[in-house]
Design an enzyme around this catalytic site. Sequence first.
Site, PDB file in Angstrom:
ATOM      1  N   ARG A 167       0.813  -1.222   0.000  1.00 13.56           N
ATOM      2  CA  ARG A 167       0.000   0.000   0.000  1.00 13.56           C
ATOM      3  C   ARG A 167       0.843   1.267   0.000  1.00 13.56           C
ATOM      4  NH1 ARG A 167      -1.969   0.764   6.237  1.00 13.56           N
ATOM      5  NH2 ARG A 167      -0.170  -0.187   7.227  1.00 13.56           N
ATOM      6  N   GLY A 312       1.724   7.075  26.843  1.00 11.93           N
ATOM      7  CA  GLY A 312       2.231   5.716  26.665  1.00 11.93           C
ATOM      8  C   GLY A 312       3.718   5.667  26.900  1.00 11.93           C
ATOM      9  N   ILE A 315       8.008   1.281  24.497  1.00  9.57           N
ATOM     10  CA  ILE A 315       9.221   1.506  23.708  1.00  9.57           C
ATOM     11  C   ILE A 315       9.039   2.634  22.692  1.00  9.57           C
ATOM     12  CG2 ILE A 315      10.739   0.472  21.969  1.00  9.57           C
ATOM     13  CD1 ILE A 315      10.503  -2.169  23.465  1.00  9.57           C
ATOM     14  N   ILE A 316       7.952   2.612  21.923  1.00 11.22           N
ATOM     15  CA  ILE A 316       7.764   3.619  20.878  1.00 11.22           C
ATOM     16  C   ILE A 316       7.642   5.008  21.490  1.00 11.22           C
ATOM     17  CG2 ILE A 316       6.215   4.430  19.060  1.00 11.22           C
ATOM     18  CD1 ILE A 316       5.537   1.524  18.463  1.00 11.22           C
ATOM     19  N   GLU A 335       2.133   7.070  31.798  1.00 13.81           N
ATOM     20  CA  GLU A 335       2.024   5.631  31.575  1.00 13.81           C
ATOM     21  C   GLU A 335       1.023   5.048  32.566  1.00 13.81           C
ATOM     22  OE1 GLU A 335       1.959   1.760  30.922  1.00 13.81           O
ATOM     23  OE2 GLU A 335       2.897   3.179  29.526  1.00 13.81           O
ATOM     24  N   VAL A 369      -4.685   9.279  31.040  1.00 17.53           N
ATOM     25  CA  VAL A 369      -5.352  10.406  30.403  1.00 17.53           C
ATOM     26  C   VAL A 369      -6.819  10.028  30.215  1.00 17.53           C
ATOM     27  CG1 VAL A 369      -5.508  11.795  28.310  1.00 17.53           C
ATOM     28  CG2 VAL A 369      -3.268  11.180  29.243  1.00 17.53           C
ATOM     29  N   ARG A 410      -0.074  -0.949  19.297  1.00 16.37           N
ATOM     30  CA  ARG A 410      -0.458  -1.160  17.906  1.00 16.37           C
ATOM     31  C   ARG A 410      -1.463  -2.301  17.826  1.00 16.37           C
ATOM     32  NH1 ARG A 410       2.752   1.517  14.347  1.00 16.37           N
ATOM     33  NH2 ARG A 410       2.097   0.167  12.631  1.00 16.37           N
ATOM     34  N   ASP A 450       3.455  -8.953  12.419  1.00 16.54           N
ATOM     35  CA  ASP A 450       2.577  -8.372  13.442  1.00 16.54           C
ATOM     36  C   ASP A 450       1.205  -9.016  13.461  1.00 16.54           C
ATOM     37  OD1 ASP A 450       4.691  -6.696  13.841  1.00 16.54           O
ATOM     38  OD2 ASP A 450       3.643  -4.838  13.360  1.00 16.54           O
ATOM     39  N   HIS A 582      39.204  -6.662  25.641  1.00 20.98           N
ATOM     40  CA  HIS A 582      39.206  -5.717  26.756  1.00 20.98           C
ATOM     41  C   HIS A 582      39.911  -4.438  26.323  1.00 20.98           C
ATOM     42  CE1 HIS A 582      39.609  -4.171  30.860  1.00 20.98           C
ATOM     43  NE2 HIS A 582      40.878  -3.913  30.552  1.00 20.98           N
TER      44      HIS A 582
END
Length: 610
Positions: A167, A312, A315-316, A335, A369, A410, A450, A582
């Site tokens: 798309r 939120g 991670i995003i 959050e 919220v 998502r 997903d 090291h």
Amino acid sequence: MTIRDVLVPDLGGNKDVPVIDLLVTVGDRIEVDTPLVTLETDKATMDVPSPLAGTLVELTVRKDDRISAGSVIARIDVGAAAAPVKPAAGGRRATDHEASAAAPAPAPRASDEESLRTKVLLQLSGLPEELPVDRTTQLLVLGAGPGGYTAAYRAADLGLAVTLVERWPMLGGVCLNVGCIPSKALLHAAKVIEDAADMAAHGIEFGRPRIDLAKLRAWKQGVVKRLTNGLNVLAKQRRVDVVDGSGRFIHPHVLEVTRSDGSRERIRFEQCIVAAGSEPMTLPFVPADPRIMDSTGALELADIPQRMLVVGGGIIGLEMACVYAALGSKVSVVELTAQLMPGADPDLVRPLEKRLRARYERILTGAKVVGMTAEAGGIRVRFEGADARGEGADVRGEELYDRVLIAVGRVPNGARIGAEAAGLAVNERGYVTVDRQMRTSVPHIFAIGDIVGQPMLAHKATHEAKVAAEVAAGHKSAFDARVIPSVAYTDPEVAWVGLTEIDAKARGIPVKKGSFPWIASGRALSMAREEGFTKLLFDPDTRRLLGAGIIGPNAGELIAEAALAIEMGADAADIALTIHPHPTLSETVALSAEAFEGTLTDLYIPRKSQ
């Protein structure tokens, strides 16, 4: 004589199909499309037509035999009519019909075989042959994100004719165009700004950065364009047909693609891999206003707002918060759960949260919220709850922000692809159910990425894609990953793989931990980033690695070693005895294993009494 075999065409994945009738006998004159035998599947009864013309020499199957694609069902002498044309009785010339019948039969063309296969598939699928379609393909891939293009390219490498429907104007899907790649470019820019500012405490001070948003956007898009152009080249090299538009099933073997100009195209396929991805989740009370963004809008960098709220703390949301805070916005994060980045172990998140609280205007956890109103001066946001950490006070009230980012998760696109028309099983959350071979409830349709469930990660999708493509091409393959790593590209980065301490406790799995604080790492101290640490979780009996967590710069790079160790069944000694360079951050993985083994010398850990 020129004898040619007639093979059973592709039966749409059906095998061992019974022969219920024989329609010809040896010696019969066969024309192209003459029905030879009748088959019966659980979906339809069909005749198998001949792709050749000639004389039937042998019928190699009997009634009640079972056949599959590629089986020989008949042998035809296509040269029987090639002998010189004899005069007709009485010395007359042969009629045009007789001459035509005596002419050599041409060998079947590729287009004839394709036509035959299409007719067979039409009968098997129950689709009327007269249904207009614009093209046919062996394998159709719906979605060209990391999972989709990987599936398409792998299938093409295995010899399938592939059509890829996407798309977006460019290949790469959400991840490459408006997700993983552009966000990491902006996060790198943010890190440069933060690192420069942090060095002021160590004797190197820079002036206030001047942000040219137009150049920054152009650089970000340039990164994206280089990768998408590369994907286009790979598609052409593999002869993958790319179709632009949004696809919906209208039949188990037909996808209808709607282009941006409203035109439509129907594609008939033998097999399909669904890689349709996911969309940002919305909140019901959010008004339509350009100042309220999802992750795609946030990546556009329309401006640098003075005050910005991120709804939120996953991670995003935290990645985009890092970008805007570095660019100069006063950022607040709210959050719903008791900690940022829910799902990660609290000890991993704690150093990140401490750093963010010192830099952001407000961090609210355990709060939510409950309303938003668009006003001329900004977006008015109403809160409820009490901050679970830090402020510890009631946060009920209102605040006015210049911009708001909604990053509450998502949702898969299972409800957007016309799944019911294909017979696909989609659950109430929009996920498509698959087995270990990535097959859906419809055997010739696969699904990956997903749309098949958590975690919604590009690297999971690419591995699923190769499995689906290989199975579609007839290979034995299955998704058998022990672990899938997760990374938050915040500052500091947070990464984990395998079993977490939260999961171990919830599932009653005994674990023992070996950890190494970066305050004892020469490399971390030389970077002035000693807030991080590395921890490894081991099985107390086998001493094999079960999980790992790392917080600090480049944690996303370091976690791969732990993932490999788990996949390989490595134990603590395997890791500890592997010589690491090291001074590096990677040696903290080995030092954590040494801490578990009791051989660590870089820290003093008193021995526990037996």
